[in-house]
Design an enzyme around this catalytic site. Structure first.
Site, short mmCIF file in Angstrom:
data_model
loop_
_atom_site.label_atom_id
_atom_site.label_comp_id
_atom_site.label_asym_id
_atom_site.label_seq_id
_atom_site.Cartn_x
_atom_site.Cartn_y
_atom_site.Cartn_z
N THR A 51 -0.22 9.54 0.14
CA THR A 51 -0.43 8.33 0.94
C THR A 51 -1.18 7.29 0.12
O THR A 51 -1.80 6.38 0.68
CB THR A 51 -1.24 8.66 2.22
N ALA A 52 -1.12 7.42 -1.21
CA ALA A 52 -1.88 6.53 -2.10
C ALA A 52 -0.96 5.46 -2.69
O ALA A 52 -0.74 4.42 -2.07
CB ALA A 52 -2.56 7.36 -3.19
N ARG A 53 -0.41 5.72 -3.87
CA ARG A 53 0.47 4.76 -4.52
C ARG A 53 1.68 5.49 -5.10
O ARG A 53 1.55 6.53 -5.76
CB ARG A 53 -0.27 4.01 -5.63
N HIS A 78 5.28 3.31 3.83
CA HIS A 78 3.98 2.77 3.43
C HIS A 78 3.20 2.27 4.66
O HIS A 78 2.76 1.12 4.72
CB HIS A 78 4.15 1.63 2.41
N ALA A 82 0.73 4.50 6.24
CA ALA A 82 -0.38 5.41 6.52
C ALA A 82 -1.62 4.67 7.02
O ALA A 82 -2.33 5.13 7.90
CB ALA A 82 -0.73 6.23 5.28
N GLY A 113 -12.47 9.06 -2.82
CA GLY A 113 -13.13 7.84 -2.39
C GLY A 113 -13.00 7.70 -0.88
O GLY A 113 -13.04 8.69 -0.13
N GLU A 167 9.00 1.22 -4.74
CA GLU A 167 8.55 0.08 -3.94
C GLU A 167 8.33 -1.16 -4.78
O GLU A 167 7.93 -1.08 -5.95
CB GLU A 167 7.23 0.42 -3.25
#
Length: 320
Positions: free
Chosen positions: A225-227, A295, A297, A148, A256
């Site tokens: 770098t997503a979740r 977190h 990025a 995406g 997190e």
């Protein structure tokens, strides 16, 4: 229309909404219960990730027309229930996708060239040239899991390198001139690098696990770098120990909080209790082939402004 802002953001967000005729109120400290007690009076809510927007909150928000999330993901919002109640959902992945693309590339090059390790050693008086011999990105196959906004931004950054870029996505026909879309089987057969760019959904929770990792034909480098909750950290650590994963760049972690604002719990002295650090996380902290960031990025000076502007533009397009 009255808007309640629950997190601080770039000042242009409120300034430009004021210019458009919206009434803007700010509340950055009240408890969720206190906000729920007054949310009935607002047409819109804008936040980052301060707390979860659940059914209780949405039922209390009798007049709510939209929720603006100054960021990319909407996992902290009960989207199905919000849409059922006619609440328009706004996110801003366009605002920080470039930042994420640059950060991902930076992590990958740092890992390949052992920059974090070498920097630490030189500061300790060590001059170990052979131990810090790196590898080159050229000639590698880079795989983007999820294609995406964020995946496309990273693929764009890779155009200056002599690399093959493949993408895998559950949606059909998302590939473009920067990345060739392939099946998961082909993806796991060919790639040297896996970069994760998927949102947090029921499908992606714990997606990067032992079975997924072991399905790859070659050892590979992993960037997330997503979740964080898409990765089973214990399985990642096992793969790092065995050499199946050659190194990892992690901007997000399984541990997190939902707000992303804090990770460590401190005692009365202000120090992190060793007992509270999971064993797998301690391995990541100690590993020389693991790069960790908090977190950030998508967290640049420029993206802060672009995220705010994106929210303004989308509210204007829908309600003005």
């Amino acid at each position: 229309m009255k808007i309640l802002h629950l997190d601080t953001n770039h000042e242009l967000l409120i300034n430009k909404l004021n210019d458009l005729g919206f009434i803007n109120h700010e509340d950055y400290t009240s408890s969720k219960e206190a906000v729920e007690a007054k949310i009935y009076d607002y047409d819109g809510v804008i936040l980052r990730s301060r707390f979860t927007i659940d059914k209780i909150f949405l039922d209390a928000a009798k007049k709510l027309k939209f929720i603006g999330r100054v960021g990319a993901g909407l996992e902290n919002i009960d989207c199905d229930y919000a849409e059922k109640k006619g609440v328009y959902l706004i996110s801003a992945p366009e605002g920080n996708r470039n930042a994420v693309g640059e950060h991902t590339l930076g992590m990958l090059l740092s890992l390949f060239n052992k920059l974090n390790k070498a920097n630490s050693e030189v500061r300790q008086g060590k001059w170990l040239r052979e131990d810090n011999r790196g590898i080159e990105l050229d000639g590698k196959t880079v795989g983007l899991n999820g294609y995406g906004n964020m995946g496309k931004a990273f693929a764009k950054k890779l155009r200056g390198f002599d690399v093959e870029v493949l993408c895998y996505d559950i949606k059909d026909n998302v590939g473009d001139t920067n990345a060739k879309q392939v099946s998961l089987a082909k993806f796991q057969e060919k790639v040297d690098v896996v970069s994760l760019h998927t949102p947090q959904t029921p499908l992606t929770l714990n997606m990067i696990n032992e079975a997924f990792i072991n399905a790859f034909k070659k050892p590979f480098w992993f960037i997330n770098t997503a979740r964080g909750k898409s990765v089973v950290t214990e399985d990642l650590v096992s793969a790092l120990k065995s050499g199946k994963i050659l190194g990892a760049g992690l901007d997000v972690l399984e541990y997190e909080k939902a707000s992303f604002e804090n990770l460590f719990k401190k005692d009365d002295s202000g120090l992190l209790s060793v007992a509270e650090v999971p064993e797998a996380f301690q391995y990541l902290i100690d590993a020389e082939n693991v790069l960790l960031t908090p977190h950030v990025a998508g967290w640049t000076i420029e993206s802060k402004e672009k995220l705010a502007q994106t929210i303004v533009d989308k509210i204007k397009a829908k309600f003005c």
